[in-house]
Design a protein around this motif. Structure first.
Motif, PDB file in Angstrom:
ATOM      1  N   ALA A   1      56.658 -64.792  -9.046  1.00  0.00           N
ATOM      2  CA  ALA A   1      55.497 -65.630  -9.350  1.00  0.00           C
ATOM      3  C   ALA A   1      54.230 -65.029  -8.740  1.00  0.00           C
ATOM      4  O   ALA A   1      53.137 -65.194  -9.282  1.00  0.00           O
ATOM      5  CB  ALA A   1      55.704 -67.046  -8.830  1.00  0.00           C
TER       6      ALA A   1
ATOM      7  N   TYR B   1      60.727 -66.876  -7.553  1.00  0.00           N
ATOM      8  CA  TYR B   1      61.560 -68.054  -7.776  1.00  0.00           C
ATOM      9  C   TYR B   1      62.854 -67.533  -8.363  1.00  0.00           C
ATOM     10  O   TYR B   1      62.882 -67.136  -9.524  1.00  0.00           O
ATOM     11  CB  TYR B   1      60.899 -69.029  -8.741  1.00  0.00           C
ATOM     12  CG  TYR B   1      59.747 -69.788  -8.132  1.00  0.00           C
ATOM     13  CD1 TYR B   1      59.978 -70.773  -7.187  1.00  0.00           C
ATOM     14  CD2 TYR B   1      58.439 -69.516  -8.510  1.00  0.00           C
ATOM     15  CE1 TYR B   1      58.924 -71.472  -6.629  1.00  0.00           C
ATOM     16  CE2 TYR B   1      57.386 -70.210  -7.958  1.00  0.00           C
ATOM     17  CZ  TYR B   1      57.643 -71.188  -7.022  1.00  0.00           C
ATOM     18  OH  TYR B   1      56.608 -71.886  -6.478  1.00  0.00           O
TER      19      TYR B   1
ATOM     20  N   PRO C   1      44.281 -69.345 -14.984  1.00  0.00           N
ATOM     21  CA  PRO C   1      44.888 -70.214 -15.992  1.00  0.00           C
ATOM     22  C   PRO C   1      46.170 -70.829 -15.462  1.00  0.00           C
ATOM     23  O   PRO C   1      46.712 -70.388 -14.450  1.00  0.00           O
ATOM     24  CB  PRO C   1      45.195 -69.252 -17.146  1.00  0.00           C
ATOM     25  CG  PRO C   1      45.343 -67.930 -16.501  1.00  0.00           C
ATOM     26  CD  PRO C   1      44.426 -67.921 -15.317  1.00  0.00           C
ATOM     27  N   SER C   2      46.641 -71.827 -16.151  1.00  0.00           N
ATOM     28  CA  SER C   2      47.852 -72.521 -15.730  1.00  0.00           C
ATOM     29  C   SER C   2      49.030 -71.549 -15.663  1.00  0.00           C
ATOM     30  O   SER C   2      49.208 -70.724 -16.545  1.00  0.00           O
ATOM     31  CB  SER C   2      48.125 -73.637 -16.737  1.00  0.00           C
ATOM     32  OG  SER C   2      49.341 -74.229 -16.460  1.00  0.00           O
ATOM     33  N   GLY C   3      49.795 -71.630 -14.593  1.00  0.00           N
ATOM     34  CA  GLY C   3      50.982 -70.787 -14.450  1.00  0.00           C
ATOM     35  C   GLY C   3      50.731 -69.433 -13.810  1.00  0.00           C
ATOM     36  O   GLY C   3      51.624 -68.609 -13.744  1.00  0.00           O
ATOM     37  N   CYS C   4      49.500 -69.197 -13.310  1.00  0.00           N
ATOM     38  CA  CYS C   4      49.194 -67.884 -12.748  1.00  0.00           C
ATOM     39  C   CYS C   4      49.623 -67.772 -11.291  1.00  0.00           C
ATOM     40  O   CYS C   4      49.566 -66.699 -10.714  1.00  0.00           O
ATOM     41  CB  CYS C   4      47.712 -67.573 -12.880  1.00  0.00           C
ATOM     42  SG  CYS C   4      46.696 -68.579 -11.798  1.00  0.00           S
ATOM     43  N   GLY C   5      50.052 -68.863 -10.691  1.00  0.00           N
ATOM     44  CA  GLY C   5      50.543 -68.794  -9.315  1.00  0.00           C
ATOM     45  C   GLY C   5      49.583 -69.341  -8.281  1.00  0.00           C
ATOM     46  O   GLY C   5      49.792 -69.150  -7.093  1.00  0.00           O
ATOM     47  N   LYS C   6      48.535 -70.037  -8.695  1.00  0.00           N
ATOM     48  CA  LYS C   6      47.580 -70.599  -7.736  1.00  0.00           C
ATOM     49  C   LYS C   6      48.244 -71.614  -6.818  1.00  0.00           C
ATOM     50  O   LYS C   6      48.111 -71.542  -5.600  1.00  0.00           O
ATOM     51  CB  LYS C   6      46.414 -71.321  -8.440  1.00  0.00           C
ATOM     52  CG  LYS C   6      45.976 -70.781  -9.760  1.00  0.00           C
ATOM     53  CD  LYS C   6      44.866 -71.597 -10.354  1.00  0.00           C
ATOM     54  CE  LYS C   6      45.323 -72.828 -11.107  1.00  0.00           C
ATOM     55  NZ  LYS C   6      46.114 -72.593 -12.317  1.00  0.00           N
ATOM     56  N   SER C   7      48.957 -72.558  -7.437  1.00  0.00           N
ATOM     57  CA  SER C   7      49.594 -73.593  -6.617  1.00  0.00           C
ATOM     58  C   SER C   7      50.619 -72.971  -5.688  1.00  0.00           C
ATOM     59  O   SER C   7      50.730 -73.364  -4.531  1.00  0.00           O
ATOM     60  CB  SER C   7      50.288 -74.619  -7.503  1.00  0.00           C
ATOM     61  OG  SER C   7      49.366 -75.260  -8.320  1.00  0.00           O
ATOM     62  N   THR C   8      51.352 -72.022  -6.206  1.00  0.00           N
ATOM     63  CA  THR C   8      52.356 -71.355  -5.381  1.00  0.00           C
ATOM     64  C   THR C   8      51.712 -70.774  -4.133  1.00  0.00           C
ATOM     65  O   THR C   8      52.206 -70.966  -3.019  1.00  0.00           O
ATOM     66  CB  THR C   8      53.033 -70.251  -6.203  1.00  0.00           C
ATOM     67  OG1 THR C   8      53.601 -70.845  -7.364  1.00  0.00           O
ATOM     68  CG2 THR C   8      54.115 -69.570  -5.412  1.00  0.00           C
TER      69      THR C   8
HETATM   70  N1  ADP Z   1      59.878 -74.518  -8.286  1.00  0.00           N
HETATM   71  C1  ADP Z   1      59.767 -73.522  -9.173  1.00  0.00           C
HETATM   72  N2  ADP Z   1      60.856 -72.914  -9.666  1.00  0.00           N
HETATM   73  C2  ADP Z   1      60.752 -71.911 -10.558  1.00  0.00           C
HETATM   74  N3  ADP Z   1      59.599 -71.424 -11.021  1.00  0.00           N
HETATM   75  C3  ADP Z   1      58.465 -71.984 -10.572  1.00  0.00           C
HETATM   76  C4  ADP Z   1      58.487 -73.062  -9.629  1.00  0.00           C
HETATM   77  N4  ADP Z   1      57.210 -73.414  -9.360  1.00  0.00           N
HETATM   78  C5  ADP Z   1      56.447 -72.602 -10.103  1.00  0.00           C
HETATM   79  N5  ADP Z   1      57.179 -71.734 -10.821  1.00  0.00           N
HETATM   80  C6  ADP Z   1      56.677 -70.688 -11.719  1.00  0.00           C
HETATM   81  O1  ADP Z   1      55.794 -69.886 -10.999  1.00  0.00           O
HETATM   82  C7  ADP Z   1      54.634 -69.611 -11.755  1.00  0.00           C
HETATM   83  C8  ADP Z   1      53.397 -70.058 -11.031  1.00  0.00           C
HETATM   84  O2  ADP Z   1      53.408 -71.444 -10.916  1.00  0.00           O
HETATM   85  P1  ADP Z   1      52.223 -72.260 -10.263  1.00  0.00           P
HETATM   86  O3  ADP Z   1      51.883 -71.651  -8.955  1.00  0.00           O
HETATM   87  O4  ADP Z   1      52.609 -73.691 -10.235  1.00  0.00           O
HETATM   88  O5  ADP Z   1      51.051 -72.043 -11.292  1.00  0.00           O
HETATM   89  P2  ADP Z   1      49.614 -72.702 -11.354  1.00  0.00           P
HETATM   90  O6  ADP Z   1      48.675 -71.559 -11.269  1.00  0.00           O
HETATM   91  O7  ADP Z   1      49.524 -73.378 -12.673  1.00  0.00           O
HETATM   92  O8  ADP Z   1      49.476 -73.663 -10.228  1.00  0.00           O
HETATM   93  C9  ADP Z   1      54.814 -70.288 -13.087  1.00  0.00           C
HETATM   94  O9  ADP Z   1      55.229 -69.339 -14.017  1.00  0.00           O
HETATM   95  C10 ADP Z   1      55.886 -71.303 -12.849  1.00  0.00           C
HETATM   96  O10 ADP Z   1      56.662 -71.465 -13.986  1.00  0.00           O
END
Ligand code: ADP
Ligand code: MG
Lengths: 295, 380
Positions: free
Chosen positions: B18, B13, B37-44
């Motif tokens: 990420a 990002y 854990p939250s913020g580890c990049g799963k959703s990404t």
């Molecule tokens: N649109 C975005 N812009 C910048 N950073 C992002 C964005 N989406 C996610 N991130 C960062 O990427 C990392 C992984 O996010 P995410 O995949 O949402 O985590 P999670 O595992 O909680 O789903 C986090 O550190 C988050 O802050």
């Protein structure tokens, strides 16, 4: 506030009643005066009681100021301005909020800055362009090659000229942008997953969701378009394009003519009616659109 | 049915990374859970599979076709969002049928399929309602129905249960599992809840800070965590991790005034290095005699109904053990603990990676993979 303070209550009420009288006073004068004869309206002291002369006065005003044509023109202008504004502002806000473009912020701020520049401020340059649309092109051409072109293309005395410059302002864009930004990103993403492209998303999701917003904007813009005075005055020389605000001017008694204020007041009452009707019909959504966004 | 091949996928990002190069393969029809854990990049990662996020580096192939440049609708994935993302102005029926409407399915057939799908998720009586007039669980079902109706090759779930209350979550979990058996599309399910992950997954991917820590069947990961991170993340209460030194001559480690015997061959290989050893709270036993075990002072006790967890202190380090119904302890008690060597895990203190002991690998049968953590067999 829930407090038991009789004196404060009395003061608050007094201020409220005063404010109410200040607001409603001119209307009472119009309503009473419009229904009186010329003698009654010029009597001293002025009587606030309505009489039975309204129809006669209204007919006279209608004929004298050619209100039929003027009303039609104003209606066309207000509707075009409203429709144009709603379409333009929803589309620009859509572009600004939902598309990732490199100069997005630049675009937004340049749109936003025009919020602070009402038509009156830029009326001279706008008039210059409207009077000669090719002027900028001519200027550039003459700068580079000394080429002169003799074509004249202007917007004077046309509905386009009356409405176009009024459509290009940012109030609506800003309103729409604020609304679109309250929508969760997932909504657009879910629609994308469901196979909807941007155009479809706009029509299937954004338009229905922003209905209250749109009605609020419609109300404001209709009244805004209807009330335009300066711009039509500049653009229109042909009486067949006259608008009601210009007619209102011609309803005023001449300096040493007959002081028939009753006719003037009847005319202004007629001119006031269309926006009142629009506001009355749309006010329910209008208030909701300004106060809250229902999702 | 489609497999998903993720090859060296990275995501930045702006300048912040990420995901740092993820390699994964999901077989056709598999139920994969991505846990972290939250913020580890799963959703990404999930959103990159869906096509909602650009891929910075690497390749994702669905069914053998590289999809990096394809629009979401061309990838054949359906997604269930955490906050449902229903269309608020549409009825339940229109929400479910929107994808069909977009793809131009005739009205009659659309209605037939909406009714069919609504029946699968038990929404047939709510078709005329707006989402605002539904409960959380019902909204969740609409979101699922919206995904099911498209008959996708791949289901993507982004923490779909985390907005539900605990009871509903358990029943929806079971339903998702049943649905998967019925539709047998490849499913990728993202969650931060390890119980959800253990119960749903055919295969589990544990992620941390943009890296994949471990991939495996849930029990495999429970029994042989590949790193201290996985060890402490999987299992509740978390595995006790203690830094210690391996004594080569006596083939033991010293801890809490006791000597815990370990495999001599393993001890010889460690050559007196610093290691981190771990043991799960449920594998610690109470010693019959006060002298022989690890001396632990009870800090506080958490009652679970079935048994209890005693949070203790050993040499100033926190150390938790689970006790059965009949063992009553109170804060301040001194306990003497036995740490069976077959339940010890060892990790490199610096890298956090697991050090293999050459013990026989526990190989739970796939059928047992959905049993809960507590009922598991003992390691040998
Ligand atoms: N649109 C975005 N812009 C910048 N950073 C992002 C964005 N989406 C996610 N991130 C960062 O990427 C990392 C992984 O996010 P995410 O995949 O949402 O985590 P999670 O595992 O909680 O789903 C986090 O550190 C988050 O802050
Ligand atoms: Mg997430």
């Amino acid at each position: 506030m829930i407090q038991r303070t009789p004196i404060a209550d009395a003061v608050t009420y007094a201020i409220m009643v005063l404010g109410f009288i200040l607001l409603i006073g001119p209307f009472l004068v119009i309503i009473a005066g419009a229904s009186q004869t010329m003698q009654q309206v010029n009597a001293i002291p002025f009587s606030f009681l309505p009489e039975n002369q309204f129809l006669a006065n209204a007919t006279q005003a209608w004929q004298r100021a050619d209100l039929g044509t003027a009303m039609t023109n104003s209606l066309i202008m207000a509707v075009l301005v409203t429709a144009g504004k709603v379409a333009l502002s929803s589309l620009t806000a859509f572009a600004i909020v939902f598309f990732r473009s490199p100069l997005k912020h630049l675009f937004f701020w340049s749109v936003f800055i025009t919020l602070m520049l009402p038509l009156e401020v830029r009326v001279v340059p706008t008039y210059a362009v409207a009077a000669d649309l090719l002027q900028p092109v001519k200027f550039i051409l003459s700068l580079f090659g000394g080429i002169q072109i003799g074509v004249d293309w202007n917007l004077l005395n046309s509905y386009t000229g009356l409405t176009l410059p009024l459509i290009a302002t940012a109030t609506g864009t800003f309103l729409y942008r604020q609304f679109f930004m309250t929508l969760p990103d997932e909504l657009a993403e879910a629609a994308r997953m469901d196979g909807s492209g941007p155009v479809r998303f706009f029509f299937d999701m954004l338009l229905p969701l922003s209905r209250t917003n749109m009605l609020a904007l419609t109300t404001i813009m209709f009244v805004y378009g209807w009330n335009q005075y300066l711009w039509p005055l500049l653009m229109v020389t042909d009486p067949s394009y006259k608008t009601v605000m210009m007619s209102l001017r011609s309803l005023l008694p001449a300096d040493n003519g007959t002081p028939d204020w009753n006719v003037t007041l009847a005319g202004s009452l007629l001119i006031m009616l269309p926006p009142l009707v629009v506001v009355g019909v749309l006010q329910r959504w209008f208030v909701r659109g300004l106060v809250a966004t229902d999702k | 049915m489609a497999d998903i091949d993720i090859r060296a996928v990275r995501k930045n990002y702006g300048k912040t990374p990420a995901l740092h190069g993820v390699d994964l393969f999901f077989a056709s029809g598999e139920f994969v859970v991505i846990l972290g854990p939250s913020g580890c990049g799963k959703s990404t990662l999930l959103r990159m599979i869906a096509g909602l996020e650009d891929i910075t580096g690497g390749e994702i192939a669905i069914d053998g076709r590289v999809v990096n440049r394809l629009e979401p609708r061309e990838r054949g994935c359906a997604m269930v969002f955490q906050n449902y993302a229903l269309y608020p102005h549409m009825s339940v029926a229109n929400n479910i049928g929107y994808a069909l409407k977009v793809s131009g399915v005739p009205k009659a057939e659309r209605e037939r399929r909406i009714a069919e799908t609504a029946k699968i998720v038990g929404l047939q009586d709510y078709l005329a309602r707006r989402p605002a007039a539904l409960s959380g669980g019902q909204r969740q079902r609409v979101a699922m129905a919206r995904a099911i109706i498209r008959e996708p090759k791949v289901f993507l779930f982004d923490e779909p249960l985390s907005n539900l209350d605990a009871k509903l979550r358990i029943s929806m979990r079971a339903e998702i599992r049943k649905l998967h058996q019925r539709l047998s599309a490849t499913s990728v399910f993202v969650t931060h809840d390890q119980v959800e992950a253990m119960t749903l997954a055919d295969r589990l991917v544990v992620m941390n800070r943009g890296y994949v820590e471990q991939v495996g069947r849930p029990l495999e990961i429970y029994h042989r965590p590949a790193s201290t991170f996985v060890a402490s993340f999987i299992g509740a209460p978390a595995m006790n991790l203690v830094r210690t030194r391996v004594e080569v001559e006596s083939a033991s480690i010293r801890f809490g005034g006791a000597t815990v015997a370990i495999d001599p061959a393993f001890a010889a290989r460690q050559r007196g290095q610093d290691v981190t050893f771990g043991i799960r709270p449920e594998h610690c036993r109470l010693s019959a005699t006060a002298e022989e075990g690890v001396q632990a002072r009870v800090d506080f006790v958490e009652e679970l109904g079935v048994g209890r967890v005693a949070y203790c202190e050993v040499e100033g380090e926190p150390f938790a053990i689970t006790l059965d119904d009949h063992t009553v302890v109170t804060a301040g008690d001194m306990l003497s603990l036995l740490l069976p060597s077959e339940h010890l895990h060892f990790f490199d203190t610096d890298t956090g990676r697991r050090i293999e002991m050459d013990a026989p690998v526990p190989d739970a049968a796939p059928a047992a993979a959905h049993h809960s953590v507590q009922t598991m067999g003992v390691l040998s």
